[in-house]
Write a protein that holds these residues in place. Structure first.
Motif, PDB file in Angstrom:
ATOM      1  N   HIS A 228      66.002   0.718  84.163  1.00  0.00           N
ATOM      2  CA  HIS A 228      65.880   0.128  85.397  1.00  0.00           C
ATOM      3  C   HIS A 228      66.243   1.324  86.370  1.00  0.00           C
ATOM      4  O   HIS A 228      65.807   2.302  86.405  1.00  0.00           O
ATOM      5  N   LYS A 258      57.331   8.332  69.351  1.00  0.00           N
ATOM      6  CA  LYS A 258      58.308   7.442  69.750  1.00  0.00           C
ATOM      7  C   LYS A 258      59.709   7.692  69.462  1.00  0.00           C
ATOM      8  O   LYS A 258      60.477   6.630  69.110  1.00  0.00           O
ATOM      9  N   ARG A 261      61.603   8.249  75.197  1.00  0.00           N
ATOM     10  CA  ARG A 261      60.605   8.012  76.141  1.00  0.00           C
ATOM     11  C   ARG A 261      60.556   9.183  77.090  1.00  0.00           C
ATOM     12  O   ARG A 261      61.488   9.764  77.347  1.00  0.00           O
ATOM     13  N   GLY A 264      61.064   8.293  83.691  1.00  0.00           N
ATOM     14  CA  GLY A 264      60.688   8.456  84.959  1.00  0.00           C
ATOM     15  C   GLY A 264      58.889   8.242  84.841  1.00  0.00           C
ATOM     16  O   GLY A 264      58.155   8.323  85.928  1.00  0.00           O
ATOM     17  N   PHE A 315      49.308   9.286  77.229  1.00  0.00           N
ATOM     18  CA  PHE A 315      49.753   8.565  78.578  1.00  0.00           C
ATOM     19  C   PHE A 315      48.375   7.963  79.321  1.00  0.00           C
ATOM     20  O   PHE A 315      48.891   6.880  79.856  1.00  0.00           O
ATOM     21  N   ASP A 325      60.999   6.992  90.446  1.00  0.00           N
ATOM     22  CA  ASP A 325      62.300   7.758  90.104  1.00  0.00           C
ATOM     23  C   ASP A 325      62.135   9.172  89.304  1.00  0.00           C
ATOM     24  O   ASP A 325      63.263   9.914  89.389  1.00  0.00           O
ATOM     25  N   PHE A 346      70.355   4.240  94.482  1.00  0.00           N
ATOM     26  CA  PHE A 346      69.412   3.073  94.291  1.00  0.00           C
ATOM     27  C   PHE A 346      70.228   1.945  94.494  1.00  0.00           C
ATOM     28  O   PHE A 346      69.464   1.045  95.406  1.00  0.00           O
TER      29      PHE A 346
HETATM   30  N1  CMC Z   1      57.427   7.239  77.494  1.00  0.00           N
HETATM   31  C1  CMC Z   1      56.503   6.942  76.432  1.00  0.00           C
HETATM   32  N2  CMC Z   1      55.730   5.886  76.113  1.00  0.00           N
HETATM   33  C2  CMC Z   1      56.089   4.635  76.978  1.00  0.00           C
HETATM   34  C3  CMC Z   1      56.854   4.983  78.110  1.00  0.00           C
HETATM   35  C4  CMC Z   1      57.446   6.286  78.508  1.00  0.00           C
HETATM   36  N3  CMC Z   1      58.326   6.276  79.691  1.00  0.00           N
HETATM   37  N4  CMC Z   1      57.222   3.769  78.763  1.00  0.00           N
HETATM   38  C5  CMC Z   1      56.123   2.847  78.010  1.00  0.00           C
HETATM   39  N5  CMC Z   1      55.718   3.602  76.870  1.00  0.00           N
HETATM   40  C6  CMC Z   1      54.808   2.998  75.678  1.00  0.00           C
HETATM   41  C7  CMC Z   1      55.571   1.911  74.752  1.00  0.00           C
HETATM   42  O1  CMC Z   1      56.167   2.809  73.642  1.00  0.00           O
HETATM   43  C8  CMC Z   1      54.502   1.099  74.501  1.00  0.00           C
HETATM   44  O2  CMC Z   1      53.783   1.689  73.429  1.00  0.00           O
HETATM   45  P1  CMC Z   1      52.912   0.906  72.347  1.00  0.00           P
HETATM   46  O3  CMC Z   1      52.006  -0.189  73.098  1.00  0.00           O
HETATM   47  O4  CMC Z   1      52.241   1.902  71.372  1.00  0.00           O
HETATM   48  O5  CMC Z   1      54.144   0.222  71.702  1.00  0.00           O
HETATM   49  C9  CMC Z   1      53.600   0.881  75.803  1.00  0.00           C
HETATM   50  O6  CMC Z   1      53.860   2.177  76.296  1.00  0.00           O
HETATM   51  C10 CMC Z   1      54.034  -0.073  76.626  1.00  0.00           C
HETATM   52  O7  CMC Z   1      55.498  -0.183  76.775  1.00  0.00           O
HETATM   53  P2  CMC Z   1      56.549  -1.287  77.116  1.00  0.00           P
HETATM   54  O8  CMC Z   1      57.981  -0.883  76.941  1.00  0.00           O
HETATM   55  O9  CMC Z   1      55.980  -2.588  76.353  1.00  0.00           O
HETATM   56  O10 CMC Z   1      56.332  -1.532  78.705  1.00  0.00           O
HETATM   57  P3  CMC Z   1      57.271  -2.306  79.619  1.00  0.00           P
HETATM   58  O11 CMC Z   1      56.342  -2.591  80.478  1.00  0.00           O
HETATM   59  O12 CMC Z   1      58.080  -3.208  78.888  1.00  0.00           O
HETATM   60  O13 CMC Z   1      58.214  -1.210  79.966  1.00  0.00           O
HETATM   61  C11 CMC Z   1      59.422   0.542  81.476  1.00  0.00           C
HETATM   62  C12 CMC Z   1      58.293  -0.618  81.445  1.00  0.00           C
HETATM   63  C13 CMC Z   1      59.548   0.885  82.772  1.00  0.00           C
HETATM   64  C14 CMC Z   1      60.675  -0.224  81.011  1.00  0.00           C
HETATM   65  C15 CMC Z   1      59.005   1.759  80.519  1.00  0.00           C
HETATM   66  O14 CMC Z   1      57.634   2.207  80.899  1.00  0.00           O
HETATM   67  C16 CMC Z   1      60.057   2.854  80.379  1.00  0.00           C
HETATM   68  O15 CMC Z   1      60.793   2.537  79.488  1.00  0.00           O
HETATM   69  N6  CMC Z   1      60.005   3.978  81.044  1.00  0.00           N
HETATM   70  C17 CMC Z   1      60.941   4.743  81.236  1.00  0.00           C
HETATM   71  C18 CMC Z   1      62.102   4.444  82.109  1.00  0.00           C
HETATM   72  C19 CMC Z   1      61.814   4.345  83.566  1.00  0.00           C
HETATM   73  O16 CMC Z   1      61.169   5.306  83.995  1.00  0.00           O
HETATM   74  N7  CMC Z   1      62.192   3.307  84.008  1.00  0.00           N
HETATM   75  C20 CMC Z   1      62.069   3.080  85.639  1.00  0.00           C
HETATM   76  C21 CMC Z   1      61.067   1.967  85.988  1.00  0.00           C
HETATM   77  S1  CMC Z   1      60.832   2.289  87.720  1.00  0.00           S
HETATM   78  C22 CMC Z   1      62.283   1.911  88.345  1.00  0.00           C
HETATM   79  C23 CMC Z   1      62.638   0.454  88.441  1.00  0.00           C
HETATM   80  O17 CMC Z   1      61.808  -0.431  88.810  1.00  0.00           O
HETATM   81  O18 CMC Z   1      63.692   0.217  88.123  1.00  0.00           O
END
Ligand code: CMC
Length: 391
Positions: A228, A258, A261, A264, A315, A325, A346
């Protein structure tokens, strides 16, 4: 009793009605009270956005002046707060200090507990928005062993924050207007994002009728996590770990395998583009221009990562785009804000959204305490075993 469904991580459950913020994840659009974020970022300011988020409408000239004057009037923290801070270890994470300090605000303003009284509610909201920059700057200064700087009410909200961060009693600091504007935009873009994890935490905590500052402190704690609000800090850590452009390909392979991650990137709601990211990307270039930092190796590394990710089928297929972010961390680093302060900043921004959402919930006459159900997967009933008989 009654029907309920199993929805871990709330992928398909709306927990409340809200009139505050609307996101269209597929189109990559974000609106505060109906106003597109792009228009607000172009013409408005964090405090004006805050007024709209809290009150439903952009302020008239008189309302804007009244709101900004009220915020200026409350920027100082109680002098006793200085002693409170001195109980922390110097090397505490700023978010650990911030969660404690916001909780402590409840001790300094017990009357805010009487939030059913509209006047008390209003002043509690003003107080927290006004004092958050002071408290966040204190988290930084304390860790550095630098003296706390008192707020300067002749400066706008963001310039005053940068002043409290970087000025010293012997050296006045006047923030560059382009930098102050960029920082203000970071605050505005992070001000609210409907029912994200920390906001939902604030609502759930607040639904018990707890002190508003205690509810906001719960939001601060939730925001700390790297999935987050900790993401912008994680982006910079990631860039530092990669270290050099020659290692990008190996790093990207690890993402696809995997092992970790790409921080951002990706978003629960935006599956096209995070509109805040596009604005931040532009702002990032403006700031680096003013500072003459386009050759910064970490920035070049970030741009290389961004380019590869945007062109890579892994991607594209997973609809992973840079989120806000990815860029806000780079801007803050260029301004001179240390990485470990990013999440606290933030929190400074999101305080507005937390308060607007808390207020909306509290003003709902049908408010009930939030209480999720569970799917129990443990033992069926069984008899107690005396300690001597346990294996
Ligand atoms: N890098 C690589 N793969 C990813 C990433 C990433 N950053 N994010 C998601 N994936 C993949 C994940 O492995 C999964 O693959 P599969 O379907 O093969 O298992 C697929 O994409 C869906 O991922 P998810 O975790 O089910 O998606 P989610 O909606 O639960 O997660 C998230 C959203 C933001 C937690 C995630 O994208 C993440 O961990 N991003 C990195 C952290 C980040 O930048 N967070 C800031 C979010 S914006 C600010 C805020 O709102 O706080």
């Amino acid at each position: 009793s009654g029907f309920w469904s199993y929805d871990p991580a709330f992928l398909a459950t709306a927990a409340c009605e809200s009139k505050i913020t609307y996101i269209d994840g597929d189109k990559g659009q974000l609106f505060y009270r109906g106003y597109p974020i792009e228009q607000l970022a172009e013409h408005s300011s964090h405090l004006e956005g805050a007024y709209a988020l809290l009150n439903g409408e952009l302020p008239t000239k008189a309302q804007k002046e009244e709101f900004e004057t009220a915020i200026r009037y409350h920027t100082m923290v109680h002098d006793q707060f200085l002693s409170f801070f001195k109980g922390f270890r110097r090397d505490s994470h700023p978010m650990a200090m911030l969660a404690g300090a916001v909780s402590a605000m409840a001790a300094f303003y017990p009357e805010a507990f009487d939030f059913k009284n509209a006047e008390h509610r209003k002043i509690a909201i003003i107080r927290l928005i006004a004092k958050m920059p002071t408290i966040v700057a204190m988290c930084y200064r304390y860790g550095q062993g630098l003296p706390f700087m008192y707020p300067r009410n002749d400066l706008d909200y963001s310039s005053n924050f940068l002043y409290m961060m970087f000025a010293t009693p012997c050296e006045p600091y006047v923030p560059n207007p382009v930098i102050a504007k960029a920082f203000d935009r970071i605050l505005l873009l992070h001000a609210d994002h409907e029912q994200n994890a920390s906001t939902s935490t604030v609502r759930l905590a607040g639904s018990s009728g707890t002190h508003p500052f205690a509810a906001i402190a719960a939001g601060v704690s939730c925001l700390w996590g790297p999935a987050h609000g900790g993401a912008n800090e994680a982006v910079l850590k990631m860039l530092n770990e990669i270290g050099d452009e020659s290692r990008v390909d190996v790093f990207m392979q690890g993402v696809k395998d995997k092992k970790y991650r790409l921080m951002g990137f990706g978003h629960r709601v935006y599956k096209n583009m995070d509109p805040r990211a596009s604005i931040m990307r532009k702002t990032c270039y403006e700031v680096l221009d003013v500072l003459g930092k386009h050759d910064d190796p970490l920035f070049k590394l970030a741009m290389k990562l961004e380019k590869i990710a945007l062109e890579d089928s892994y991607f594209i297929e997973k609809k992973l785009y840079p989120n806000v972010d990815f860029y806000s961390g780079i801007i803050q680093r260029a301004i001179g804000i240390p990485t470990e302060m990013f999440t606290a900043i933030f929190a400074l921004a999101r305080t507005v959204g937390w308060l607007a959402q808390w207020q909306e919930m509290i003003e709902d006459p049908d408010l009930k305490i939030g209480r999720p159900r569970q799917l129990y997967t443990g033992y069926a009933a069984r008899d107690y075993v005396a300690v001597a008989d346990r294996k």
